[in-house]
Design a protein around this motif. Structure first.
Motif, PDB file in Angstrom:
ATOM      1  N   ALA A 156       0.887  -1.002   0.084  1.00  0.00           N
ATOM      2  CA  ALA A 156       0.110  -0.270  -0.070  1.00  0.00           C
ATOM      3  C   ALA A 156       1.018   1.153  -0.088  1.00  0.00           C
ATOM      4  O   ALA A 156       0.541   2.184  -0.739  1.00  0.00           O
ATOM      5  CB  ALA A 156      -0.797  -0.074   1.169  1.00  0.00           C
ATOM      6  N   ALA A 157       1.870   1.171   0.840  1.00  0.00           N
ATOM      7  CA  ALA A 157       2.903   2.449   0.714  1.00  0.00           C
ATOM      8  C   ALA A 157       3.462   2.422  -0.482  1.00  0.00           C
ATOM      9  O   ALA A 157       3.680   4.039  -0.954  1.00  0.00           O
ATOM     10  CB  ALA A 157       4.075   2.142   1.919  1.00  0.00           C
ATOM     11  N   ARG A 158       3.947   1.509  -1.103  1.00  0.00           N
ATOM     12  CA  ARG A 158       4.227   1.915  -2.698  1.00  0.00           C
ATOM     13  C   ARG A 158       3.381   2.340  -3.546  1.00  0.00           C
ATOM     14  O   ARG A 158       3.695   3.249  -4.385  1.00  0.00           O
ATOM     15  CB  ARG A 158       4.868   0.478  -2.991  1.00  0.00           C
ATOM     16  CG  ARG A 158       5.827   0.700  -4.459  1.00  0.00           C
ATOM     17  CD  ARG A 158       6.077  -0.436  -5.064  1.00  0.00           C
ATOM     18  NE  ARG A 158       5.215  -1.724  -5.257  1.00  0.00           N
ATOM     19  CZ  ARG A 158       5.477  -2.708  -5.855  1.00  0.00           C
ATOM     20  NH1 ARG A 158       6.864  -3.112  -6.358  1.00  0.00           N
ATOM     21  NH2 ARG A 158       4.614  -3.652  -5.965  1.00  0.00           N
ATOM     22  N   ARG A 159       1.890   1.943  -3.353  1.00  0.00           N
ATOM     23  CA  ARG A 159       0.983   2.592  -4.213  1.00  0.00           C
ATOM     24  C   ARG A 159       0.959   4.030  -4.113  1.00  0.00           C
ATOM     25  O   ARG A 159       0.708   4.710  -4.987  1.00  0.00           O
ATOM     26  CB  ARG A 159      -0.382   1.826  -3.932  1.00  0.00           C
ATOM     27  CG  ARG A 159      -0.152   0.444  -4.756  1.00  0.00           C
ATOM     28  CD  ARG A 159      -1.581  -0.093  -4.722  1.00  0.00           C
ATOM     29  NE  ARG A 159      -2.043  -0.518  -3.594  1.00  0.00           N
ATOM     30  CZ  ARG A 159      -1.953  -1.908  -2.764  1.00  0.00           C
ATOM     31  NH1 ARG A 159      -1.264  -2.803  -3.658  1.00  0.00           N
ATOM     32  NH2 ARG A 159      -2.510  -2.106  -1.665  1.00  0.00           N
ATOM     33  N   LEU A 160       1.130   4.440  -2.864  1.00  0.00           N
ATOM     34  CA  LEU A 160       0.929   6.201  -2.570  1.00  0.00           C
ATOM     35  C   LEU A 160       2.084   6.756  -3.116  1.00  0.00           C
ATOM     36  O   LEU A 160       1.917   7.884  -3.619  1.00  0.00           O
ATOM     37  CB  LEU A 160       0.944   6.029  -1.072  1.00  0.00           C
ATOM     38  CG  LEU A 160      -0.319   5.562  -0.148  1.00  0.00           C
ATOM     39  CD1 LEU A 160       0.155   5.687   1.307  1.00  0.00           C
ATOM     40  CD2 LEU A 160      -1.586   6.473  -0.613  1.00  0.00           C
ATOM     41  N   LEU A 161       3.005   6.097  -3.010  1.00  0.00           N
ATOM     42  CA  LEU A 161       4.414   6.787  -3.707  1.00  0.00           C
ATOM     43  C   LEU A 161       4.273   6.925  -5.376  1.00  0.00           C
ATOM     44  O   LEU A 161       4.532   7.963  -5.649  1.00  0.00           O
ATOM     45  CB  LEU A 161       5.759   6.154  -3.374  1.00  0.00           C
ATOM     46  CG  LEU A 161       6.108   6.155  -1.761  1.00  0.00           C
ATOM     47  CD1 LEU A 161       7.143   5.116  -1.502  1.00  0.00           C
ATOM     48  CD2 LEU A 161       6.613   7.571  -1.421  1.00  0.00           C
ATOM     49  N   ARG A 162       3.741   5.848  -5.773  1.00  0.00           N
ATOM     50  CA  ARG A 162       3.798   5.787  -7.318  1.00  0.00           C
ATOM     51  C   ARG A 162       2.599   6.832  -7.783  1.00  0.00           C
ATOM     52  O   ARG A 162       2.647   7.139  -8.848  1.00  0.00           O
ATOM     53  CB  ARG A 162       3.466   4.347  -7.745  1.00  0.00           C
ATOM     54  CG  ARG A 162       4.860   3.311  -7.662  1.00  0.00           C
ATOM     55  CD  ARG A 162       4.552   1.761  -8.212  1.00  0.00           C
ATOM     56  NE  ARG A 162       5.641   1.238  -8.345  1.00  0.00           N
ATOM     57  CZ  ARG A 162       5.750  -0.037  -8.592  1.00  0.00           C
ATOM     58  NH1 ARG A 162       4.502  -0.736  -8.867  1.00  0.00           N
ATOM     59  NH2 ARG A 162       6.895  -0.834  -8.585  1.00  0.00           N
ATOM     60  N   ALA A 163       1.588   7.013  -6.905  1.00  0.00           N
ATOM     61  CA  ALA A 163       0.748   7.799  -7.341  1.00  0.00           C
ATOM     62  C   ALA A 163       0.856   9.382  -7.219  1.00  0.00           C
ATOM     63  O   ALA A 163      -0.104  10.147  -7.045  1.00  0.00           O
ATOM     64  CB  ALA A 163      -0.803   7.340  -6.573  1.00  0.00           C
ATOM     65  N   LEU A 209       1.061  10.665  -4.244  1.00  0.00           N
ATOM     66  CA  LEU A 209       0.201  11.231  -3.269  1.00  0.00           C
ATOM     67  C   LEU A 209       1.059  11.669  -1.883  1.00  0.00           C
ATOM     68  O   LEU A 209       0.665  12.352  -1.006  1.00  0.00           O
ATOM     69  CB  LEU A 209      -0.855  10.106  -2.748  1.00  0.00           C
ATOM     70  CG  LEU A 209      -1.930   9.906  -3.859  1.00  0.00           C
ATOM     71  CD1 LEU A 209      -2.848   8.868  -3.491  1.00  0.00           C
ATOM     72  CD2 LEU A 209      -2.830  11.284  -4.008  1.00  0.00           C
ATOM     73  N   CYS A 210       2.501  10.690  -1.656  1.00  0.00           N
ATOM     74  CA  CYS A 210       3.224  10.965  -0.753  1.00  0.00           C
ATOM     75  C   CYS A 210       4.685  11.220  -1.247  1.00  0.00           C
ATOM     76  O   CYS A 210       4.968  10.612  -2.262  1.00  0.00           O
ATOM     77  CB  CYS A 210       3.235   9.942   0.119  1.00  0.00           C
ATOM     78  SG  CYS A 210       1.571   9.837   1.020  1.00  0.00           S
ATOM     79  N   ASP A 211       5.531  12.053  -0.513  1.00  0.00           N
ATOM     80  CA  ASP A 211       6.940  12.182  -0.639  1.00  0.00           C
ATOM     81  C   ASP A 211       7.708  11.129  -0.323  1.00  0.00           C
ATOM     82  O   ASP A 211       8.648  10.406  -0.611  1.00  0.00           O
ATOM     83  CB  ASP A 211       7.561  13.435  -0.442  1.00  0.00           C
ATOM     84  CG  ASP A 211       6.818  14.560  -0.896  1.00  0.00           C
ATOM     85  OD1 ASP A 211       6.753  14.556  -2.142  1.00  0.00           O
ATOM     86  OD2 ASP A 211       6.210  15.669  -0.211  1.00  0.00           O
ATOM     87  N   ALA A 212       7.196  10.756   1.123  1.00  0.00           N
ATOM     88  CA  ALA A 212       7.805   9.519   1.745  1.00  0.00           C
ATOM     89  C   ALA A 212       6.662   8.797   2.703  1.00  0.00           C
ATOM     90  O   ALA A 212       5.709   9.458   2.932  1.00  0.00           O
ATOM     91  CB  ALA A 212       9.062   9.866   2.441  1.00  0.00           C
ATOM     92  N   VAL A 213       6.801   7.489   2.869  1.00  0.00           N
ATOM     93  CA  VAL A 213       5.723   7.123   3.657  1.00  0.00           C
ATOM     94  C   VAL A 213       6.302   6.119   5.051  1.00  0.00           C
ATOM     95  O   VAL A 213       7.533   5.556   4.656  1.00  0.00           O
ATOM     96  CB  VAL A 213       4.865   5.920   2.801  1.00  0.00           C
ATOM     97  CG1 VAL A 213       4.027   5.189   4.072  1.00  0.00           C
ATOM     98  CG2 VAL A 213       4.446   6.499   1.640  1.00  0.00           C
ATOM     99  N   VAL A 214       5.844   6.598   6.137  1.00  0.00           N
ATOM    100  CA  VAL A 214       6.485   5.843   7.344  1.00  0.00           C
ATOM    101  C   VAL A 214       5.406   4.419   7.383  1.00  0.00           C
ATOM    102  O   VAL A 214       4.166   4.626   7.389  1.00  0.00           O
ATOM    103  CB  VAL A 214       5.998   6.388   8.621  1.00  0.00           C
ATOM    104  CG1 VAL A 214       6.241   5.584   9.950  1.00  0.00           C
ATOM    105  CG2 VAL A 214       7.130   7.689   8.632  1.00  0.00           C
TER     106      VAL A 214
END
Length: 291
Positions: free
Chosen positions: A63-70, A72-77
């Motif tokens: 899920a974190a990788r999907r946020l980055l690829r979209a 939507l985020c610069d980085a994810v904890v």
């Protein structure tokens, strides 16, 4: 999978003794874990909790990788946490899934899990780091509410999807961290699917004798062990702690029972490791990390 249930159990006992209001439901609402962490760290952007039993924190990486690829985020904890409580301990005992002695994965004498607790947290970004999140595979076989498909058909889909996502074949994997709960059915299922996906063999170990089964945190905890084997030259592959009594009904696997390391240096092979997680309801996840 437990959130604040342990604190609520204590509050219930106190309320029964004092005849007071038992608790505020928000203390044990599972979804609040991620928003709490975001608030504590002062982070903006999406914050949500994934709860799919023992695959929860492994699925969080995908899920974190999907946020980055979209974008939507610069980085994810990203990671997982789970805590001990009577509900979990008594629940697994009622299912006859717990062992009174150290868990004994893949052994003919395996009797079940030891419940653990823990947390593992990563920072995932699009920037290059010492370890790359190379691939993920997710599937759901929905065979049974708590028992896995005996042959691991759904799990095999997840492993092969992770390999395809990473753009490699099974021979590129140097080590696999097994889910290996030491329950009769899970180990049977996983041994069979591993033999099919890795017909040429691969170094494997189940690390739950070291940590206990941390349930919702298991995927992240075991990804952490995989990360260490890739990022640090001085870290050996995690050992498979068991009694050495192989189950003759299971296909043989290459267990790490002594000090072994991934190959190092330019041109070294096997710069990939895999971590598997399986959960109630047929939820299956496989992660691939790369140096």
């Amino acid at each position: 999978s437990t959130s604040g249930i342990g604190a609520v159990e204590a509050t219930f006992a106190d309320a029964e003794a004092k005849n007071t209001k038992p608790f505020d439901y928000r203390q044990m609402e599972i979804g609040t874990a991620a928003p709490f962490a975001a608030a504590a760290l002062g982070l903006g952007g999406p914050a949500f909790t994934i709860s799919t039993a023992c695959t929860s924190s492994a699925k969080a990486f995908a899920a974190a990788r999907r946020l980055l690829r979209a974008q939507l985020c610069d980085a994810v904890v990203v990671g997982g946490v789970d805590t001990l409580c009577e509900l979990t301990l008594q629940g697994f005992a009622s299912l006859e899934s717990t062992s009174a002695v150290r868990t004994n994965p893949m052994s003919a004498n395996r009797r079940g899990i030891n419940i653990g607790e823990g947390a593992a947290v990563f920072l995932m970004s699009r920037e290059e780091g010492p370890v790359r999140f190379a691939g993920a595979g997710e599937s759901s076989d929905a065979h049974h509410i708590s028992a896995p498909d005996p042959q691991g058909a759904g799990g095999e889909i997840a492993l092969r999807a992770a390999l395809a996502d990473a753009g490699i074949d099974a021979r590129a994997i140097g080590y696999v961290n097994l889910h290996a709960t030491a329950t009769l059915k899970n180990d049977q299922m996983e041994a069979h699917l591993m033999a099919r996906v890795f017909p040429d063999g691969v170094a494997v170990s189940g690390t739950k004798p070291l940590t206990g089964h941390t349930l919702g945190a298991a995927g992240a905890t075991e990804a952490g062990l995989a990360w260490l084997t890739l990022a640090r030259d001085d870290v050996a592959l995690p050992r498979h702690l068991w009694d050495g009594q192989a189950d003759a009904t299971l296909p043989p696997l290459d267990f790490v029972e002594s000090a072994r390391y991934l190959p190092r240096g330019a041109g070294a092979q096997s710069q990939y490791v895999m971590s598997n997680s399986f959960a109630f309801g047929g939820s299956n996840v496989s992660l691939v990390l790369a140096r």
